[in-house]
Motif scaffolding. Structure first.
Motif, mmCIF file in Angstrom:
data_model
loop_
_atom_site.group_PDB
_atom_site.id
_atom_site.type_symbol
_atom_site.label_atom_id
_atom_site.label_comp_id
_atom_site.label_asym_id
_atom_site.label_seq_id
_atom_site.Cartn_x
_atom_site.Cartn_y
_atom_site.Cartn_z
ATOM 1 N N VAL A 1 0.839 -1.196 0.000
ATOM 2 C CA VAL A 1 0.000 0.000 0.000
ATOM 3 C C VAL A 1 0.876 1.250 0.000
ATOM 4 O O VAL A 1 0.636 2.198 -0.755
ATOM 5 C CB VAL A 1 -0.963 -0.007 1.211
ATOM 6 N N GLU A 2 1.903 1.259 0.826
ATOM 7 C CA GLU A 2 2.799 2.416 0.913
ATOM 8 C C GLU A 2 3.566 2.630 -0.393
ATOM 9 O O GLU A 2 3.718 3.757 -0.863
ATOM 10 C CB GLU A 2 3.774 2.240 2.082
ATOM 11 N N LYS B 1 1.224 4.041 -3.151
ATOM 12 C CA LYS B 1 0.411 5.201 -2.796
ATOM 13 C C LYS B 1 0.504 6.336 -3.829
ATOM 14 O O LYS B 1 -0.472 6.999 -4.110
ATOM 15 C CB LYS B 1 0.833 5.707 -1.414
ATOM 16 N N PHE C 1 -3.268 2.332 -7.876
ATOM 17 C CA PHE C 1 -3.154 2.048 -6.448
ATOM 18 C C PHE C 1 -4.250 1.086 -5.998
ATOM 19 O O PHE C 1 -3.984 0.083 -5.343
ATOM 20 C CB PHE C 1 -3.233 3.353 -5.644
ATOM 21 N N THR D 1 -3.528 -2.782 -4.860
ATOM 22 C CA THR D 1 -3.892 -3.125 -3.482
ATOM 23 C C THR D 1 -4.957 -4.215 -3.470
ATOM 24 O O THR D 1 -4.872 -5.170 -2.689
ATOM 25 C CB THR D 1 -4.386 -1.872 -2.735
#
Length: 170
Positions: free
Chosen positions: A38-39, A42, A49, A53
């Motif tokens: 996720v990071e 981002k 994204f 994810t």
């Protein structure tokens, strides 16, 4: 890496005493991977994204449905609830410490985990109270390395007690 390594060692070490069983460190490792994904994604655009994810979450969901993972997919998502709570809080309440949103997100995650798992796991919601009472600063004690010893040691003690009780029962 070290969380997964400790979890893998525990799984391997306890195979002779009852076969494969997952442990919370493997669950936490999957959570960490999901949060890293996720990071990392981002800043890749909203659609990309969401797609990346969702794909990673789907892989972990399928993994949790085919291999025993402690607390299942709901357990893997628990730290994600905390991260989402932090992000949402930062965007809505800029003047209030984001750790509050993180803890509220974790509390919502515990409620979801209790609802999905049922049984004795419903008592996990009692952890909400001490979590919400924590201060805003990181603790002064560096306990990380202690828990790398504590976790397998407490599993060994529980396993030894189980074996002793089974032997006594005949």
């Amino acid at each position: 890496g070290s969380v997964f390594a400790c979890g893998a060692v525990c799984v391997i070490a306890f195979l002779p005493f009852g076969g494969f069983c997952g442990n919370a460190l493997i669950t936490l490792s999957l959570s960490i991977l999901l949060l890293y994904g996720v990071e990392a994604w981002k800043s890749s655009g909203k659609l990309r994204f969401l797609a990346l994810t969702a794909a990673l979450a789907a892989v972990f969901y399928l993994l949790c449905r085919t291999v025993y993972i402690d607390y299942g997919f709901a357990g893997v998502l628990l730290p994600v609830y905390a991260a989402a709570g932090r992000i949402l809080w930062e965007r809505v309440f800029a003047d209030i410490p984001p750790v509050i949103g993180e803890r509220l997100g974790f509390a919502i995650g515990l409620l979801a985990l209790a609802g999905v798992m049922g049984g004795v796991q419903r008592f996990c919601v009692l952890a909400i109270f001490p979590i919400l009472l924590l201060g805003n600063e990181r603790g002064k004690w560096e306990m990380q390395h202690f828990f790398y010893i504590y976790y397998p040691a407490h599993l060994a003690l529980i396993g030894a007690m189980r074996m002793a009780l089974e032997a006594a029962a005949g």
